[in-house]
Structure formats: C-alpha cells, structure tokens
Design a protein around this motif. Structure first.
Motif, PDB file in Angstrom:
ATOM      1  N   THR A  82      26.587  -0.753 -55.922  1.00 15.85           N
ATOM      2  CA  THR A  82      26.001   0.205 -55.555  1.00 15.85           C
ATOM      3  C   THR A  82      25.108   1.123 -56.084  1.00 15.85           C
ATOM      4  OG1 THR A  82      28.148   1.219 -55.806  1.00 15.85           O
ATOM      5  CG2 THR A  82      26.951   2.567 -54.955  1.00 15.85           C
ATOM      6  N   ASP A  91      30.648   4.771 -50.734  1.00 18.29           N
ATOM      7  CA  ASP A  91      30.126   5.949 -51.076  1.00 18.29           C
ATOM      8  C   ASP A  91      30.877   7.730 -51.391  1.00 18.29           C
ATOM      9  OD1 ASP A  91      28.840   8.672 -50.480  1.00 18.29           O
ATOM     10  OD2 ASP A  91      26.816   7.204 -50.858  1.00 18.29           O
ATOM     11  N   ALA A 135      25.716   8.815 -45.235  1.00 16.60           N
ATOM     12  CA  ALA A 135      25.429   8.157 -47.111  1.00 16.60           C
ATOM     13  C   ALA A 135      24.044   8.376 -48.145  1.00 16.60           C
ATOM     14  CB  ALA A 135      25.929   6.420 -47.727  1.00 16.60           C
TER      15      ALA A 135
END
Lengths: 194, 194
Positions: A59, A82, A92
């Motif tokens: 991420t 997210d 996001a």
DNA sequence: AAATAATGTTAATCTAGTTTAACATTTATT
DNA sequence: AATAAATGTTAAACTAGATTAACATTATTT
C-alpha cells in the motif's frame, strides 16, 4: 471458491454455524490478481476490503514530487484496502498493488454492512480487528518519530519476518521512510557490528 | 451527571430511545480531572475509553532517553485512551494527561461490551468511529514521512485549528516530531514569507 | 511589585539522512 | 549465452533538523 483460509481465520476467534458460513460466502467475491496489478488506485474510490488468501501487496502513496511512500505490506491472512476511501466512499489517497500473484476475498461496503446486520458477532469480530489495526498504527507513529532509521529497520524485521525475503530492498527503504542508499549503509553497518 | 454532550454526539449519527439512553448512562462514569492529572500512565493497564465533555488532553510516550513524544491531542467531543492497552488489557505504552481541567465520561471495557450486546447499533456506531480513527492515523503516517516539518506544521493548524491557542508551543513541536527551537525557526520563516 | 518558573527566540555547531553519480550484481528476455 | 533491465553498493558533497547555550518574554506565586 477457496474461502477456507478466511473461514479458518474467522473461526480462530468466533464460531459460525454452517448457515452463517454459507451466508458469508454468498456475500463475498473471490479474485485473482497478477503481479503488478492494482487492487486500488490513488484517486479511485476503494470498493472493497480484501482478505489475502495468497500473495503479497504493498500500500503506497505517491507524493506531489512523484516519490513513492509505502505505508504497509500485506500477505496471507492479512487485510488490505484504503480504509479512508472505503468507509467514506471518497477518492483513495493510497494505491494497493500486487507484488506477487495474489488471490484474495473481497468484501464490498454494502455487502459487509448487510453481513453485520445479519450476523452481529461478525460486526464484533471486525470491530476488534480494526481496534487492533488502530493500536498498531499508533505504535508505528511513535516509532517513526522516536527511533532512528537503524532501529526502525530492526523493528521492521521483527514485524514482518517473512516479508523481507519476498520484496526488493528499495521497498523496505520506502516503508522505513529512508532512501535505498541509506538502508544499504545501515545494513553494511549492522554486518560490521556483529 | 452531565451526559448531554455525549448523547448529542451520538444522536448526530443514530437515534437512541429513552430506554437506550438511560441504559447507556447507567453503564458509564462521569469524572473530573485537574490540569496536570493523568488519565492513563505508561505501564498501567488502561481501564477506560473516555469521551471528553470539556477540557484538553495530550497522549504521549516517553522514550528510553527520556524524551516525550506527543501522539495526539483531544478536546471536547473527542475520544481518548490507549487503544492498544484498552483492548488487550496489557500495560500501556502511552500516557494521557490533562492540559486543562477536564470533564469526561468513561467507558470500561466490560461495560462497553455489555452495551454493544444490548444495543447493537451502538456497536455499529463505535465501529465506524474506530474506522475513521484508523484512516486518520494512516494518513498521519504518510504525512510524517512525505512532508517536511513546515508542511506538517501547516497541516497541524488545519487539523487542530482551535488547539494551537490552548497549548504551549513546545507541545506542538513534540507532536510534529521536531524540537521547539526548530518550530520557532519555521514560524519566523512563515512570518517573513507573507 | 518582585521574584521565580515556564515558555519562547536566536545563533553557532553538529549529525542523520539525502542527493548525485558511478559502478556492481542479480534477474529476466531474446 | 548475450543483452538488457532491475536491483544493490559505495562514496563525496549537501541539507533538514538536532543540540547546545545564552538570552528574552510571559505567567505564576509570594
């Protein structure tokens, strides 16, 4: 659909009846992604929370100067999404990308809310997961601030003991908030020390 | 007990019947702390989650070299606790101390779990609060890493517009992860710029 | 109104970590 | 096997932010 790892994961904490298990399974999607594919892209609305069956994701966030900052990794039995985008259904801030071929189970926002209404103990279960994630996130904040990079690296190795072998070193550096060159320096220092 | 601010806060999102409201109130404590007193101390087990009626607190961590690192502030209508300690009932990493005389409502772990069982929509309500807190915490991590101190200071002023007036500047510096001297430098630079 | 404690500022020196750039090694592709 | 692409290393010059220390200002207490 191979949902067994998810059911095992849940049944470690609570027990579901067969009816509940099949209701749960009816509400989720099973998906496979290839290495390099994106599960969430910065700017899109994050539609799902994902439970990883196999594979590995990162991420990350790309800042205005184009630099990539890794927030977390996720592997088997971890969750990824997210969270900010998912719960508010707004664009996001983060990207989630597969570092290996990845198999996962997706929970859409609406289906998850339905699940919670139908099976309240699942809501309890997920609340506790999020509480743990919040506690871990707060600990990471203080560690970032109070520890020098070398200590943060040693902590990383403890937190993600198996991940270091699976990903390139420059991603570890990005996770630690330092350059790959400096991580290289730290590693050679650590070798000299022992 | 003055629980009205809590009820108002909850009723912004969900609606409770009178019976539910009084059950809720029967399960919480009202408490007043003086400026300087500790709500949670590093090493103790955090017994409560607290909703602040009035006042201001800081959550901080003292590292091995004795340095204090502020993780968050909390004011009216915010929640505070050491989440990690509270959910696992293990020794706290953080201290929570009052920066002003502070009036709050405490939820013990067991009473909160009872509340959730009795009033499922409260569990949903709290789950969503924690989801938001987690999203905010993740955003803070990337901002710490990707932004220089001056930008972090400007972000702080946006996030906590009223708090800066209420607390000494060296605590803002601690929250930002910089020294008070450097914050002083940043502020004088900002004055020159405009 | 003094005196003391707490908070804030400025400037010099220092250091952890960055940048740039050249080179080395490993992995993937033909 | 050869080439290209991706990843990793080393070292020199640089910078954001820390440290130290002296001084200034603002609250608090007597």
């Amino acid at each position: 659909m191979n949902a067994q790892p998810l059911l095992n994961y849940i049944n470690k904490q609570i027990s579901l009846t067969e009816g509940e298990e099949s209701f749960l399974i009816s509400k989720v999607n099973h998906r496979k992604y290839l290495k390099g594919q994106y599960i969430v892209q910065q700017g899109d609305i994050c539609k799902h929370e994902c439970f990883i069956i196999s594979g590995c994701t990162k991420t990350f966030y790309v800042d205005d100067s184009g630099q990539e900052h890794i927030v977390m990794f996720a592997i088997e039995d971890w969750w990824t999404s997210d969270m900010g985008s998912y719960i508010t259904q707004t664009p996001a801030d983060f990207n989630v990308q597969c570092l290996e071929n990845t198999e996962l189970i997706q929970f859409s926002y609406n289906d998850k809310e339905e699940l919670y209404i139908e099976i309240p103990k699942l809501e309890r279960f997920f609340r506790k997961i999020i509480e743990k994630a919040l506690a871990a996130s707060q600990k990471r904040i203080i560690k970032n601030f109070s520890l020098p990079a070398k200590e943060r690296y040693l902590n990383f190795k403890e937190l993600y003991p198996t991940i270091e072998q699976r990903i390139p070193q420059y991603m570890v550096a990005s996770y630690l908030g330092i350059t790959k060159e400096f991580l290289s320096k730290i590693k050679s220092q650590l070798i000299l020390e022992q």
